[in-house]
Design an enzyme around this catalytic site. Structure first.
Site, PDB file in Angstrom:
ATOM      1  N   ASN A  47       0.815  -1.214   0.000  1.00 44.20           N
ATOM      2  CA  ASN A  47       0.000   0.000   0.000  1.00 44.20           C
ATOM      3  C   ASN A  47       0.858   1.279   0.000  1.00 44.20           C
ATOM      4  O   ASN A  47       0.727   2.153  -0.867  1.00 44.20           O
ATOM      5  CB  ASN A  47      -0.853  -0.094   1.283  1.00 44.20           C
ATOM      6  CG  ASN A  47      -1.958   0.902   1.321  1.00 44.20           C
ATOM      7  OD1 ASN A  47      -2.362   1.409   0.280  1.00 44.20           O
ATOM      8  ND2 ASN A  47      -2.433   1.185   2.516  1.00 44.20           N
ATOM      9  N   LYS A  81       8.409   2.284  12.037  1.00 46.76           N
ATOM     10  CA  LYS A  81       8.582   2.679  13.451  1.00 46.76           C
ATOM     11  C   LYS A  81       9.065   1.526  14.310  1.00 46.76           C
ATOM     12  O   LYS A  81       9.794   1.725  15.260  1.00 46.76           O
ATOM     13  CB  LYS A  81       7.283   3.242  14.026  1.00 46.76           C
ATOM     14  CG  LYS A  81       6.169   2.241  14.025  1.00 46.76           C
ATOM     15  CD  LYS A  81       4.845   2.844  14.296  1.00 46.76           C
ATOM     16  CE  LYS A  81       3.754   1.883  13.901  1.00 46.76           C
ATOM     17  NZ  LYS A  81       3.615   1.618  12.494  1.00 46.76           N
ATOM     18  N   GLY A 136     -10.469   0.720   7.078  1.00 44.65           N
ATOM     19  CA  GLY A 136      -9.060   0.411   6.798  1.00 44.65           C
ATOM     20  C   GLY A 136      -8.100   1.100   7.747  1.00 44.65           C
ATOM     21  O   GLY A 136      -6.889   1.053   7.548  1.00 44.65           O
ATOM     22  N   GLU A 150      -6.048  -2.652  11.751  1.00 41.43           N
ATOM     23  CA  GLU A 150      -5.686  -3.949  11.157  1.00 41.43           C
ATOM     24  C   GLU A 150      -6.742  -4.981  11.564  1.00 41.43           C
ATOM     25  O   GLU A 150      -7.446  -4.785  12.558  1.00 41.43           O
ATOM     26  CB  GLU A 150      -4.340  -4.409  11.738  1.00 41.43           C
ATOM     27  CG  GLU A 150      -3.188  -3.474  11.514  1.00 41.43           C
ATOM     28  CD  GLU A 150      -2.767  -3.418  10.056  1.00 41.43           C
ATOM     29  OE1 GLU A 150      -2.936  -4.425   9.360  1.00 41.43           O
ATOM     30  OE2 GLU A 150      -2.307  -2.360   9.616  1.00 41.43           O
ATOM     31  N   LYS A 206       6.238   4.896  18.713  1.00 41.02           N
ATOM     32  CA  LYS A 206       6.459   6.272  18.242  1.00 41.02           C
ATOM     33  C   LYS A 206       7.012   7.131  19.391  1.00 41.02           C
ATOM     34  O   LYS A 206       7.873   7.987  19.176  1.00 41.02           O
ATOM     35  CB  LYS A 206       5.160   6.844  17.681  1.00 41.02           C
ATOM     36  CG  LYS A 206       4.715   6.110  16.404  1.00 41.02           C
ATOM     37  CD  LYS A 206       3.289   6.443  16.011  1.00 41.02           C
ATOM     38  CE  LYS A 206       2.872   5.676  14.763  1.00 41.02           C
ATOM     39  NZ  LYS A 206       1.423   5.761  14.490  1.00 41.02           N
TER      40      LYS A 206
END
Ligand code: HSE
Length: 419
Positions: A15, A100, A181, A184, A199
């Protein structure tokens, strides 16, 4: 450098990779000319939107190609991306990644590897995707002693909490997030605060020079937050947000992720849906807030392309990585020593002496109560308390003792208040 022309490869065409490839193929930059030469995929038989001559299934074709100056890693997951990044940097190739998990795991080591090999390693997209936040934090605020970095840095959980604030249940909001979307199929990392923790670990390294382990960052997610918590938050003129908070003062450094009650007038309360925000505090800047789209292919590709152009400018001027690591200014402060104010919901029997018993246990643990509201009567009364600031240790000890009182049926919620 070849007349400001650079040859680039991409690892991954999912994606995000596809969005990056499309941007690279249509990039119209007046100064830098980018030539995309190879794309690593796991299945070369699959139909793609780009020239099939670019495709390879063999990483070594990229690693050993001396014409490739820079590689974009968008494979997802930790391995094999981590080993690929190390090898590429050791070969002097610059690397841009959105990953990340890898940077949280070994960002410090990889930055040093980049610097030792005169290569660039940039990862703007790894935190808050489309919001340019790492570069301003590192470059523009380089002279600033930062005291706090706090953020809504997971779009999925913020989408769910916003829907709950508007009346949805947790289950319905999660299902919608999956259908859109954002989440997950296994949403654990998003809703349990793990994505935000990674993060926060990256922000800790870049803003404070501290590289905490995953265990060092106390983490709670949003899966226990209920519609009733939101009803109460609204009565108190607050909302609930999942916040990653890093504090750095003379008293110590602490990074943590948990849901908090935020005053409805606070800038973080205005961050709705899948948006992200990063709030920064320092003596000379007071407070800055960066906000925008923190997830999705197009915003992530935007940050990656910005990093590609920065790295090419760096290579053009023979400069090395501009992620300078700060020296930690203070020792670590354990979560038990962090001061918090808690919102607490208790299910109690409404009988004489209950409130006195609860207040006495808070008092014994040095916790002072700011407000109490009681609703209902009989065996199903609800007590809602907000405490003044006290150490986490004293607050958890109070709650443990209160939960053991015969007159307390359950501790329904404990949520910290953002201070
Ligand atoms: N899953 C993340 C989020 C985006 O919901 O914010 C990628 O880090």
């Amino acid at each position: 450098m070849k007349n400001n022309s650079y040859t680039v490869a991409v690892l991954g065409a999912g994606n995000i990779g596809s969005a990056v490839i499309s941007r690279l193929l249509h990039l119209d930059n007046e100064v830098i000319n980018i030539n995309l030469s190879k794309v690593l995929v796991s299945d070369s038989t699959k139909d793609r939107d780009f020239d099939s001559n670019l495709i390879t299934e063999d990483f070594n074709e990229i690693a050993n190609d001396e014409n490739i100056d820079l590689v974009i890693e968008v494979l997802g997951g930790v391995e094999p991306g981590k080993e690929y990044i190390k090898e590429l940097l050791q070969k002097g190739k610059s690397v841009i990644t959105a990953n990340k998990d890898i940077i949280a795991d070994c960002g410090e080591e990889l930055i040093k590897t980049a610097q030792e090999n005169n290569a660039c390693l940039y990862f703007e997209a790894a935190v808050a995707a489309g919001i340019p936040v790492l570069k301003p934090l590192i470059e523009s605020l380089r002279g600033e002693e930062l005291s706090r970095v706090a953020g809504i840095i997971n779009g999925t959980s913020n989408y769910i909490l916003t829907a709950m604030e508007e009346g949805s249940t947790y289950g319905d909001a999660l299902q919608n997030a999956q259908e859109l979307g954002y989440a997950e199929p296994d949403p654990t990392n998003d809703v349990e605060g793990i994505d935000a923790k990674y993060k926060a670990m990256i922000l800790s390294l870049l803003c404070f020079g501290v590289s905490p382990s995953t265990d060092d960052v106390y983490t709670e997610g949003i899966s226990k937050i209920t519609k009733e918590d939101f009803d109460w938050a609204k009565r108190l003129n607050k909302t609930i947000k999942l916040v990653a908070q890093i504090d750095n003062s003379q008293e110590g450094f602490n990074a943590r992720v948990y849901p908090v009650l935020v005053d409805s007038k606070h800038p973080l309360a205005a961050i709705r849906g899948a948006l992200n925000a990063v709030l920064v505090e320092g003596e000379n800047i007071n407070q800055l807030v960066f906000s925008g789209p923190g997830a999705g292919a197009a915003p992530t590709a935007s940050a990656i392309i910005g990093d590609v152009l920065s790295a090419c400018h760096q290579m053009a001027s023979n400069q090395t990585n501009w992620y300078p690591l700060r020296t930690p200014k203070t020792g670590d402060k354990a979560i038990k020593d962090v001061d918090s104010s808690w919102f607490i919901r208790l299910s109690v029997k409404d009988e004489p002496g209950v409130l006195a018993a609860i207040a006495s246990l808070f008092g014994k643990n040095n916790v002072s109560i700011e407000s109490v509201i009681q609703e209902g009567r009989g065996d199903n009364a609800e007590l809602v308390l907000v405490t003044h600031e006290a150490s986490e240790h004293n607050l958890t000890s109070s709650i443990d003792s209160i939960a053991n009182l015969d007159s307390v049926s359950s501790v329904t919620s404990t949520i910290r208040v953002y201070l």
